[in-house]
Design a protein around this motif. Sequence first.
Motif, PDB file in Angstrom:
ATOM      1  N   GLY A 231       0.787  -1.212   0.000  1.00  0.00           N
ATOM      2  CA  GLY A 231       0.000   0.000   0.000  1.00  0.00           C
ATOM      3  C   GLY A 231       0.822   1.267   0.000  1.00  0.00           C
ATOM      4  N   ILE A 232       2.148   1.148  -0.178  1.00  0.00           N
ATOM      5  CA  ILE A 232       2.998   2.340  -0.125  1.00  0.00           C
ATOM      6  C   ILE A 232       4.272   2.197  -0.962  1.00  0.00           C
ATOM      7  N   ALA A 233       4.800   0.965  -1.101  1.00  0.00           N
ATOM      8  CA  ALA A 233       6.097   0.784  -1.768  1.00  0.00           C
ATOM      9  C   ALA A 233       6.040   1.122  -3.251  1.00  0.00           C
ATOM     10  N   GLN A 234       4.933   0.807  -3.910  1.00  0.00           N
ATOM     11  CA  GLN A 234       4.834   1.135  -5.337  1.00  0.00           C
ATOM     12  C   GLN A 234       4.899   2.643  -5.548  1.00  0.00           C
ATOM     13  N   GLY A 235       4.244   3.380  -4.657  1.00  0.00           N
ATOM     14  CA  GLY A 235       4.327   4.829  -4.731  1.00  0.00           C
ATOM     15  C   GLY A 235       5.730   5.337  -4.473  1.00  0.00           C
ATOM     16  N   TYR A 236       6.422   4.713  -3.529  1.00  0.00           N
ATOM     17  CA  TYR A 236       7.795   5.114  -3.198  1.00  0.00           C
ATOM     18  C   TYR A 236       8.717   4.908  -4.398  1.00  0.00           C
ATOM     19  N   LEU A 237       8.616   3.750  -5.055  1.00  0.00           N
ATOM     20  CA  LEU A 237       9.426   3.510  -6.255  1.00  0.00           C
ATOM     21  C   LEU A 237       9.093   4.504  -7.358  1.00  0.00           C
ATOM     22  N   THR A 238       7.813   4.759  -7.528  1.00  0.00           N
ATOM     23  CA  THR A 238       7.390   5.702  -8.563  1.00  0.00           C
ATOM     24  C   THR A 238       7.994   7.079  -8.321  1.00  0.00           C
ATOM     25  N   ASP A 239       7.964   7.535  -7.076  1.00  0.00           N
ATOM     26  CA  ASP A 239       8.537   8.846  -6.750  1.00  0.00           C
ATOM     27  C   ASP A 239      10.041   8.862  -6.967  1.00  0.00           C
ATOM     28  N   ARG A 240      10.715   7.788  -6.588  1.00  0.00           N
ATOM     29  CA  ARG A 240      12.163   7.764  -6.743  1.00  0.00           C
ATOM     30  C   ARG A 240      12.555   7.924  -8.219  1.00  0.00           C
ATOM     31  N   ILE A 241      11.884   7.182  -9.085  1.00  0.00           N
ATOM     32  CA  ILE A 241      12.221   7.248 -10.504  1.00  0.00           C
ATOM     33  C   ILE A 241      11.807   8.598 -11.096  1.00  0.00           C
ATOM     34  N   ALA A 242      10.632   9.085 -10.731  1.00  0.00           N
ATOM     35  CA  ALA A 242      10.197  10.386 -11.238  1.00  0.00           C
ATOM     36  C   ALA A 242      11.153  11.494 -10.796  1.00  0.00           C
ATOM     37  N   ASP A 243      11.601  11.439  -9.550  1.00  0.00           N
ATOM     38  CA  ASP A 243      12.535  12.459  -9.055  1.00  0.00           C
ATOM     39  C   ASP A 243      13.881  12.376  -9.774  1.00  0.00           C
ATOM     40  N   MET A 244      14.339  11.157 -10.045  1.00  0.00           N
ATOM     41  CA  MET A 244      15.590  11.000 -10.780  1.00  0.00           C
ATOM     42  C   MET A 244      15.495  11.638 -12.157  1.00  0.00           C
ATOM     43  N   LEU A 245      14.400  11.395 -12.844  1.00  0.00           N
ATOM     44  CA  LEU A 245      14.230  11.941 -14.187  1.00  0.00           C
ATOM     45  C   LEU A 245      14.061  13.459 -14.151  1.00  0.00           C
ATOM     46  N   ARG A 246      13.339  13.958 -13.172  1.00  0.00           N
ATOM     47  CA  ARG A 246      13.195  15.415 -13.035  1.00  0.00           C
ATOM     48  C   ARG A 246      14.546  16.071 -12.756  1.00  0.00           C
ATOM     49  N   ASP A 247      15.324  15.456 -11.845  1.00  0.00           N
ATOM     50  CA  ASP A 247      16.631  16.022 -11.501  1.00  0.00           C
ATOM     51  C   ASP A 247      17.604  15.969 -12.673  1.00  0.00           C
ATOM     52  N   ALA A 248      17.349  15.046 -13.612  1.00  0.00           N
ATOM     53  CA  ALA A 248      18.186  14.953 -14.816  1.00  0.00           C
ATOM     54  C   ALA A 248      17.731  15.922 -15.902  1.00  0.00           C
ATOM     55  N   GLY A 249      16.727  16.729 -15.590  1.00  0.00           N
ATOM     56  CA  GLY A 249      16.280  17.733 -16.545  1.00  0.00           C
ATOM     57  C   GLY A 249      15.147  17.292 -17.444  1.00  0.00           C
TER      58      GLY A 249
END
Length: 340
Positions: A191-209
């Motif tokens: 109920g939370i880990a899928q969201g955590y993974l999603t945020d991690r990848i989205a943040d990585m891509l955002r930080d990469a521009g």
Amino acid sequence: MIPPPLFPTPRPLTRRRVLTIMGAAGATLPLSGAGDRSGSRMPTLEWRGRALGGPARIVIRHADESIVRALISHCVREIDRLDAIFSLYRADSEIARLNRDGIVTAPSLDFRVLMADARRYGALSDGVFDVTMQPLWRLYRRHFTLHRDDGLGPGARAIADAAALVDYRRIDLDRGRIRLARPGMAVSLNGIAQGYLTDRIADMLRDAGMSGVLVDLGEIRVIAEQRGVPWRIGIENPLRPAKLRDRVTLTNGAVATSGGYGTRFDAAGRYHHLFDPATGHCPSGIVAATAIAATATVADALATSLAVSAPQDAQRTLRAFAGRRAHLTLSDGTKRTIEA
């Protein structure tokens, strides 16, 4: 959480051919997988694979394919790393070791952070969100494996015994360890880990521009292009799964869906994978909840909490989690939208 699929389940793909150039991009990403119709000329590149045992998808609108390929490779390595921490499908994962041994010493930072978040969301929801539900899941799964057509479910004594092992407050995060206070306790972070993974990848891509990004690792988060082109995401109708209930439009943010209809133990759907911690029974007031929030972690936990909550408590739960909006389907088929 084990939500119904918001996109068609892809064929198994090897790492060598998971990135696909799809042609014209657009503001619309329909569930059917049909081509975009916005007229945008920015190329769209798509990766499909697996994360935490389920289908995963990353879509990026960007002009340089080589840059996207390199970023996707980096993202896949990060997904694999986090999968080794949170997956219940891997016997060597940190969560599997915690459930087997009752303790993990020197846990990874990601595991410790997410377990701390799980306790915090348990408190915010007045105990409705509880990651120690795994004993109830095991009980119901075992019962219906042996008694597939039983309409009564597990006995009252068995439910009470399993429910006695459910209490997020009994997770010990002190002294550089994660420990479950009672033998027989077990954790699921679905109920939370899928969201955590999603945020991690989205943040990585955002930080990469990157902009013009959609990440779906069980829950969905989007990052808009600089010109603010939104994404439209369909919500499945829980009473008619082949049909769409609604669509939400996101520019920057996340959406998650939870409902007992996603994983049913019996044909009638009275028994499913969501449980009320106070009773050990499957809630029935809210058939499905779709939550919109700033991050996928919050949306994931909020959607689960709403699907377990009584309908009259939904507004308070939305505000406690700082959610933006939620779409609810009640047991009588009534649709309700609530906003913070």
